[in-house]
Design a protein around this motif. Structure first.
Motif, PDB file in Angstrom:
ATOM      1  N   LEU A   1       0.945  -1.240   0.038  1.00  0.00           N
ATOM      2  CA  LEU A   1      -0.155  -0.198   0.280  1.00  0.00           C
ATOM      3  C   LEU A   1       0.839   1.327  -0.003  1.00  0.00           C
ATOM      4  CD1 LEU A   1      -2.613   1.425   0.230  1.00  0.00           C
ATOM      5  CD2 LEU A   1      -2.384   1.269   2.965  1.00  0.00           C
ATOM      6  N   VAL A   2       1.782   1.175   0.678  1.00  0.00           N
ATOM      7  CA  VAL A   2       2.561   2.679   0.952  1.00  0.00           C
ATOM      8  C   VAL A   2       3.616   2.537  -0.167  1.00  0.00           C
ATOM      9  CG1 VAL A   2       2.493   2.902   3.500  1.00  0.00           C
ATOM     10  CG2 VAL A   2       4.369   1.336   2.529  1.00  0.00           C
ATOM     11  N   SER A   3       4.143   1.592  -0.836  1.00  0.00           N
ATOM     12  CA  SER A   3       4.963   1.602  -2.036  1.00  0.00           C
ATOM     13  C   SER A   3       4.003   2.295  -3.205  1.00  0.00           C
ATOM     14  CB  SER A   3       5.291   0.231  -2.342  1.00  0.00           C
ATOM     15  OG  SER A   3       6.289   0.361  -3.619  1.00  0.00           O
ATOM     16  N   ALA A   4       2.787   1.801  -3.173  1.00  0.00           N
ATOM     17  CA  ALA A   4       1.898   2.595  -4.296  1.00  0.00           C
ATOM     18  C   ALA A   4       1.714   3.994  -3.989  1.00  0.00           C
ATOM     19  CB  ALA A   4       0.538   1.886  -4.212  1.00  0.00           C
ATOM     20  N   ALA A   5       1.719   4.388  -2.628  1.00  0.00           N
ATOM     21  CA  ALA A   5       1.607   5.906  -2.388  1.00  0.00           C
ATOM     22  C   ALA A   5       2.659   6.476  -2.604  1.00  0.00           C
ATOM     23  CB  ALA A   5       1.092   5.803  -0.781  1.00  0.00           C
ATOM     24  N   THR A   6       3.766   5.620  -2.523  1.00  0.00           N
ATOM     25  CA  THR A   6       5.256   6.459  -2.800  1.00  0.00           C
ATOM     26  C   THR A   6       5.223   7.012  -4.180  1.00  0.00           C
ATOM     27  OG1 THR A   6       6.405   5.129  -1.119  1.00  0.00           O
ATOM     28  CG2 THR A   6       7.729   6.221  -3.241  1.00  0.00           C
ATOM     29  N   LYS A   7       4.853   5.879  -5.062  1.00  0.00           N
ATOM     30  CA  LYS A   7       4.461   6.042  -6.519  1.00  0.00           C
ATOM     31  C   LYS A   7       3.694   7.140  -6.886  1.00  0.00           C
ATOM     32  CE  LYS A   7       3.341   3.874 -10.999  1.00  0.00           C
ATOM     33  NZ  LYS A   7       2.971   2.950 -11.906  1.00  0.00           N
ATOM     34  N   ALA A   8       2.311   7.197  -6.268  1.00  0.00           N
ATOM     35  CA  ALA A   8       1.511   8.311  -6.542  1.00  0.00           C
ATOM     36  C   ALA A   8       1.887   9.737  -5.926  1.00  0.00           C
ATOM     37  CB  ALA A   8       0.238   7.831  -5.945  1.00  0.00           C
ATOM     38  N   LEU A   9       2.591   9.756  -4.807  1.00  0.00           N
ATOM     39  CA  LEU A   9       2.846  11.090  -4.296  1.00  0.00           C
ATOM     40  C   LEU A   9       4.194  11.614  -4.623  1.00  0.00           C
ATOM     41  CD1 LEU A   9       1.508  10.199  -0.539  1.00  0.00           C
ATOM     42  CD2 LEU A   9       0.423  11.848  -2.138  1.00  0.00           C
ATOM     43  N   SER A  10       4.973  10.730  -5.344  1.00  0.00           N
ATOM     44  CA  SER A  10       6.589  11.100  -5.612  1.00  0.00           C
ATOM     45  C   SER A  10       6.549  11.579  -7.136  1.00  0.00           C
ATOM     46  CB  SER A  10       7.258  10.101  -5.319  1.00  0.00           C
ATOM     47  OG  SER A  10       7.435   9.671  -3.955  1.00  0.00           O
ATOM     48  N   PHE A  11       5.767  11.014  -7.846  1.00  0.00           N
ATOM     49  CA  PHE A  11       5.742  11.113  -9.435  1.00  0.00           C
ATOM     50  C   PHE A  11       4.714  11.530 -10.058  1.00  0.00           C
ATOM     51  CE2 PHE A  11       8.802   7.875  -8.048  1.00  0.00           C
ATOM     52  CZ  PHE A  11       9.917   8.318  -8.358  1.00  0.00           C
ATOM     53  N   GLY A  12       4.708  12.501 -10.934  1.00  0.00           N
ATOM     54  CA  GLY A  12       3.714  13.049 -11.736  1.00  0.00           C
ATOM     55  C   GLY A  12       3.210  12.265 -12.976  1.00  0.00           C
ATOM     56  N   SER A  13       4.086  11.134 -13.457  1.00  0.00           N
ATOM     57  CA  SER A  13       3.577  10.423 -14.604  1.00  0.00           C
ATOM     58  C   SER A  13       3.146   8.835 -14.078  1.00  0.00           C
ATOM     59  CB  SER A  13       4.843  10.169 -15.360  1.00  0.00           C
ATOM     60  OG  SER A  13       4.490   9.152 -16.408  1.00  0.00           O
ATOM     61  N   ALA A  14       2.129   8.648 -14.660  1.00  0.00           N
ATOM     62  CA  ALA A  14       1.572   7.311 -14.243  1.00  0.00           C
ATOM     63  C   ALA A  14       2.415   6.183 -14.920  1.00  0.00           C
ATOM     64  CB  ALA A  14       0.075   7.094 -14.918  1.00  0.00           C
ATOM     65  N   ASP A  15       3.113   6.415 -15.832  1.00  0.00           N
ATOM     66  CA  ASP A  15       4.007   5.232 -16.524  1.00  0.00           C
ATOM     67  C   ASP A  15       5.449   5.474 -15.960  1.00  0.00           C
ATOM     68  OD1 ASP A  15       4.215   7.600 -17.901  1.00  0.00           O
ATOM     69  OD2 ASP A  15       4.260   6.339 -19.744  1.00  0.00           O
ATOM     70  N   VAL A  16       5.508   5.981 -14.851  1.00  0.00           N
ATOM     71  CA  VAL A  16       7.137   6.077 -14.277  1.00  0.00           C
ATOM     72  C   VAL A  16       7.698   4.903 -14.302  1.00  0.00           C
ATOM     73  CG1 VAL A  16       6.481   5.863 -12.044  1.00  0.00           C
ATOM     74  CG2 VAL A  16       8.600   7.354 -12.626  1.00  0.00           C
ATOM     75  N   ASP A  17       8.987   4.821 -14.516  1.00  0.00           N
ATOM     76  CA  ASP A  17       9.864   3.686 -14.652  1.00  0.00           C
ATOM     77  C   ASP A  17       9.836   3.112 -13.368  1.00  0.00           C
ATOM     78  OD1 ASP A  17      12.196   1.993 -14.393  1.00  0.00           O
ATOM     79  OD2 ASP A  17      12.708   2.554 -16.485  1.00  0.00           O
TER      80      ASP A  17
END
Length: 397
Positions: free
Chosen positions: A266-282
């Protein structure tokens, strides 16, 4: 007829663990990126950072992590390493690239729950750009360090988990590693706040020793009011539960570490959502941020959070008006929205003394330095050229 039994009640402690686990992730994400993966990963990252890269087996995951940047290319090794002792005895880990007698020093200050590894792309690009003097390229020494409680640096007393102490630490690094010559300060998120704190506590440095600054994805205050892009109902829930999560992280760190392992996905998904603007970030970038944050103990996260939430440096930006300043952010930063950067620019330019350069990177989130590294590195290079050109013009005049 058989008697029907009501379903067993959910154990309150289990419910608390689930809530705290999720909120621990959100609380840690408050200014940088989010809580990451398990404590096992945290121990591995910390062990890697404490061991010289040369001592690590080249084929081991640890050796690959230490030697590689977020996308797997070779990282730029340090020319020199050092430990700088802060005023309370805490040892700060420092790495330097470039000639020791370079005419300009650039000091990089990382963000909350991260480490100097967050500058991986800029470290590689600027080391190549500034390694030798060539035409209009300025020659510079690059200095990176881990803030107290983060990365390879030591921890201090909880009461010293303040922006004022971080500013004092930065001043100590300057005094120890760049005691002479001009300096440009580059800060991301909490690192930018650290620079503003230094401007407040030692304004005499700006315009004399400090000749330029870059403030990336940062804020001068009102962080407690951030919504992180969440709906209003969830924002109210976060405000109600955050004190419980913070208390748990400080006073029951083992329990908090266990709950963030349970909520790792859950928190790793939050990291992606809150840290990066692009949905397809590497995914490699997300894992890289996860690994850095996993090395920050939950009690350190909790100890610094009140200082960030209560920050108010808006009225203390005057020293920065005396030097060329870059303000940069991503237009999809939900952690610290671009309005915070706009306020800094407004404060810096209101007297007309300093025409701050303001850059908004399209499509980038809070970790713009990893998500749009070329844009960030180019902007920093332009700032350094601007600083050198200004000093050259002044010398001729």
């Amino acid at each position: 007829m058989a008697r029907k039994h009501p379903p067993p009640a959910r154990h309150p402690r289990g419910l608390t663990a689930g809530i705290v686990g999720a909120v621990v992730g959100l609380a840690a994400a408050g200014t940088a990126a989010g809580v990451a993966v398990s404590r096992i990963a945290a121990r591995r990252v910390r062990a890697v950072e404490l061991r010289p890269a040369a001592e690590l087996p080249s084929g081991s995951p640890e050796g690959q992590l230490r030697r590689a940047d977020p996308l797997g290319a070779e990282a730029r090794p340090a020319d020199r390493t050092a430990l700088v002792q802060a005023d309370d005895g805490v040892l700060l880990s420092v790495e330097e690239i470039g000639p020791g007698d370079a005419p300009l020093t650039v000091v990089f200050v990382h963000g909350y729950t991260l480490s100097m590894a967050s500058w991986a792309f800029q470290r590689r690009a600027l080391a190549a750009e500034l390694a030798t003097e060539n035409g209009h390229r300025p020659q510079a020494r690059l200095v990176f360090y881990d803030q107290r409680g983060h990365g390879s640096s030591g921890r201090g007393a909880p009461a010293r988990s303040t922006i004022e102490q971080l500013a004092a630490d930065l001043g100590t690094v300057l005094d120890a590693r760049a005691p002479r010559g001009p300096v440009v300060l580059v800060g991301h998120s909490m690192g930018g706040m650290t620079i503003m704190g230094l401007a407040a506590s030692r304004p005499e440095l700006f315009g004399t020793r400090v000749v330029g600054a870059a403030l990336l994805s940062t804020s001068s205050g009102n962080l407690a009011e951030l919504s992180f892009g969440l709906p209003e109902m969830l924002t109210r829930l976060r405000a109600a539960i955050l004190p419980v999560a913070a208390w748990t992280m400080r006073h029951r760190p083992t329990f908090a570490e266990r709950t963030r392992r349970v909520a790792a996905d859950l928190v790793s998904a939050a990291t992606k959502a809150l840290s990066f603007g692009s949905a397809d970030v590497d995914p490699a970038l997300v894992r890289y941020v996860d690994a850095m944050i996993a090395g920050t103990p939950v009690d350190v996260i909790a100890e610094f959070y009140p200082a960030l939430a209560g920050l108010d440096e808006t009225g203390r930006l005057e020293p920065l008006r005396q030097v060329p300043t870059l303000v940069l952010t991503g237009d999809r930063d939900t952690m610290i929205p671009k309005e915070h950067s706009e306020l800094i620019v407004e404060r810096l330019t209101q007297s007309g003394e300093n025409a701050a350069e303001y850059i908004v990177v399209p499509g980038a989130g809070h970790m713009v330095l990893l998500e749009a590294p070329d844009e960030v590195s180019s902007a920093l290079t332009r700032l350094l050229r601007r600083v050198v050109a200004g000093r050259t013009a002044n010398a001729r005049g």
